[in-house]
Enzyme design. Structure first.
Site, PDB file in Angstrom:
ATOM      1  CB  THR A   1      -0.935   0.019   1.223  1.00 32.05           C
ATOM      2  OG1 THR A   1      -1.891  -1.018   1.055  1.00 32.05           O
ATOM      3  CG2 THR A   1      -1.657   1.336   1.343  1.00 32.05           C
TER       4      THR A   1
ATOM      5  CB  SER B   1       3.175  -7.096  -0.377  1.00 30.98           C
ATOM      6  OG  SER B   1       2.705  -7.334   0.917  1.00 30.98           O
TER       7      SER B   1
ATOM      8  CB  THR C   1      14.740   3.390  11.726  1.00 29.40           C
ATOM      9  OG1 THR C   1      15.216   4.582  12.337  1.00 29.40           O
ATOM     10  CG2 THR C   1      15.724   2.276  11.960  1.00 29.40           C
TER      11      THR C   1
ATOM     12  CB  CYS D   1     -12.471  -3.770   0.127  1.00 33.48           C
ATOM     13  SG  CYS D   1     -10.736  -4.114  -0.030  1.00 33.48           S
TER      14      CYS D   1
END
Lengths: 84, 475
Positions: free
Chosen positions: B146, B273, B313, B399
């Site tokens: 995303t 991902s 980081t 969704c």
């Protein structure tokens, strides 16, 4: 390093299968057993001593990896799944 | 006929009231979801889709939410598109960095930093970059696909906005791509949402014709998360390169499952991902080409990590996990692909041979076999999901499933409203077994038959009535 004998290979194979069968998770257990079996089958024709030695070393490392992951799996055991 | 008409109405009304009750209990979420799906596709929109999380595939199932009892059996997992279990080999690689090697990889003054940096760079170079044929300097670690998609789309469009104010994408993209485009529209950009053909693939001629002199970016996903179709990215790459337009692709569902080479396919940006490839959640990567150079405006400013494109980081354990997952995926690609294809065939054959009127959504050949989306005519997908409570599955659209609207992906491929409502996605992966596939197929066959026997629609079809000819209501 001396070439691995047939009996050493078979012994490693048995150890890997035995250790894999200790995974408490059904999916990890069946995968590990299947993968070990298929990997040994795929490499059964390998003759080159160097390649055999390399594969044996990989296998030994995989045994310790499986043992570590089996103990982690046992710490966080969960319910069995419906097909077990 | 009269009496049968009465049973029709009584049977049809029951689920409706039950559903409205369910919506009422979760009113806010449901209404915001509905608002999102009702938005028109091509016209002007405001950012209204932010209610969706990327791949937050469980939120919509809250209405049946219940935790397992201690001695209850767990359902088996058939939702590998939502997320995958972590491979034990990945966890084994990560654990040292979760316990002893905790240094900040950006600390340049001590051994704690150096060892973390070495691990992070190894993951970047030998593992992530190698899997897609990239240079390690082209890999940016992010928090997931995303973020990668947001960064790529907004970043490129905003960087080149002085001269180029047009972006092209497709209607079947993941929500986070569509939503990023909506945001761009609200900033005054022009966005073309390309329709797809019946098989789910994008029309190359239409794509080429849609490219304008002021187009900066084309974004097309490699493998669709709902129907599993594989877009012709290498052809799209050729078109984009010849027109001097950047090509971004969301490769979350494709990486490690099909061979990808960013140079051969002429991809300029690609999202990756971790948790779709048996890696950890909360990590991903963005590939950004260096030659020809793609420039983007960072979303996040700060310490200048990751070449200033993504400050913050880098989480060493997660980066190491992503690296391990990529290297295992590369090693196992062929083995996994063969096995997943075999299992998918087994599932489809079993189901199709036992029950009629099952439709497979998406192109039958140009696809990743591990994502099987089936529509069971005359059965409501949600009822089937509830009946199959021993199997963790999802309806085509994760969704939008709470909204009672059919999946926008299925609508985009032109599926009839009723078929779009009756679809289920079966996800098969590395750890799926034959027994699980057989169990799923058997349960599915049994439940579809049971639900059809109860269904007035099915009864009418058996009597030879064409459902399309019926005028259901007067409004």
């Amino acid at each position: 390093m001396a070439a691995s004998t047939r009996s050493q290979v078979i012994s490693l194979y048995r150890t890997m299968l035995r250790e894999s069968s200790k995974f408490p998770s059904y999916n990890y257990r069946t995968y590990a057993i299947r993968r070990v079996r298929d990997a040994f089958r795929a490499n059964r024709k390998v003759e080159d001593p160097k390649a055999v030695a390399r594969l044996m070393e990989e296998g030994r490392q995989a045994v310790s990896l499986i043992q570590r992951q089996v103990s982690i799996g046992k710490m966080y055991e969960t319910q069995k799944i419906v097909v077990e | 006929m009269l009496s049968s008409g009465r049973t029709v109405s009584s049977r049809l009304l029951r689920p409706v009231t039950c559903l409205s009750l369910r919506l009422g209990s979760d009113g806010r979420a449901a209404s915001s979801l509905q608002k999102g799906t009702q938005q028109p596709r091509g016209g002007k929109k405001t950012a209204g889709l932010t209610a969706f999380g990327r791949k937050d595939e469980t939120s919509s199932k809250d209405m049946w939410k219940r935790e397992l009892e201690k001695d209850e059996l767990r359902p088996l997992y058939m939702d590998f598109q939502a997320t995958t279990p972590m491979d034990p080999r990945v966890l084994d690689a990560m654990l040292p960095y979760q316990v002893n090697y905790y240094g900040n990889p950006h600390s340049r003054t001590h051994a704690y930093g150096w060892e973390s940096e070495t691990a992070m760079e190894k993951a970047r170079k030998q593992q992530v970059a190698d899997l897609i044929g990239a240079d390690p300097r082209e890999i940016i670690f992010t928090s997931g696909a995303t973020e990668s998609n947001n960064m790529a789309i907004k970043g490129v469009a905003r960087f080149y906005q002085a001269k180029k104010r047009h972006v092209i994408t497709t209607q079947t993209e993941h929500k986070c791509v569509l939503d990023s485009c909506r945001v761009l529209e609200s900033e005054g950009f022009d966005v073309t949402y390309l329709p797809v053909q019946k098989n789910g693939l994008v029309d190359l001629e239409l794509l080429e014709a849609s490219i304008r002199p002021d187009t900066s970016l084309v974004s097309v996903m490699t493998v669709n998360n709902e129907i599993g179709v594989k877009q012709p990215i290498s052809e799209i790459g050729k078109i984009c390169r010849s027109k001097g337009v950047f090509l971004h692709t969301d490769g979350a569902q494709a990486i490690g499952k099909i061979p990808i080479n960013v140079s051969d396919w002429k991809i300029d940006l690609m999202s990756i991902s971790g948790h779709k490839i048996y890696g950890p959640k909360g990590v991903g990567a963005l590939y950004v080409r260096r030659r020809p150079r793609v420039r983007l405006e960072p979303l996040q400013n700060g310490g200048g990590q990751e070449r200033g494109l993504r400050s913050g980081t880098v989480p060493t354990p997660l980066a190491v996990g992503l690296g391990a997952a990529c290297s295992i995926a590369q090693q196992e690609l062929e083995y996994d692909h063969q096995r997943v294809s075999m299992l998918a065939n087994r599932l489809v054959q079993k189901i199709m041979s036992e029950i009629p009127d099952v439709i497979m959504n998406g192109d039958p050949y140009q696809r990743y076999p591990g994502c099987v989306n089936l529509s069971f005519a005359y059965v409501e997908g949600e009822s089937l999901l509830m009946a199959l409570k021993d199997v963790a599955l999802s309806s085509g659209s994760a969704c939008t499933s709470a909204s009672l609207e059919p999946s926008y992906v299925l609508r985009a491929i032109g599926a009839d409203e009723d078929l779009a409502h009756s679809s289920i996605r079966f996800g098969i992966g590395r750890f799926t077994t034959e027994e699980e596939v057989d169990y799923t197929a058997e349960k599915c066959i049994q439940q579809v038959q049971r639900l059809r026997e109860m269904s007035p629609l099915w009864e009418m079809v058996q009597e030879g009535i064409d459902l399309k000819s019926i005028k259901w209501t007067q409004h």
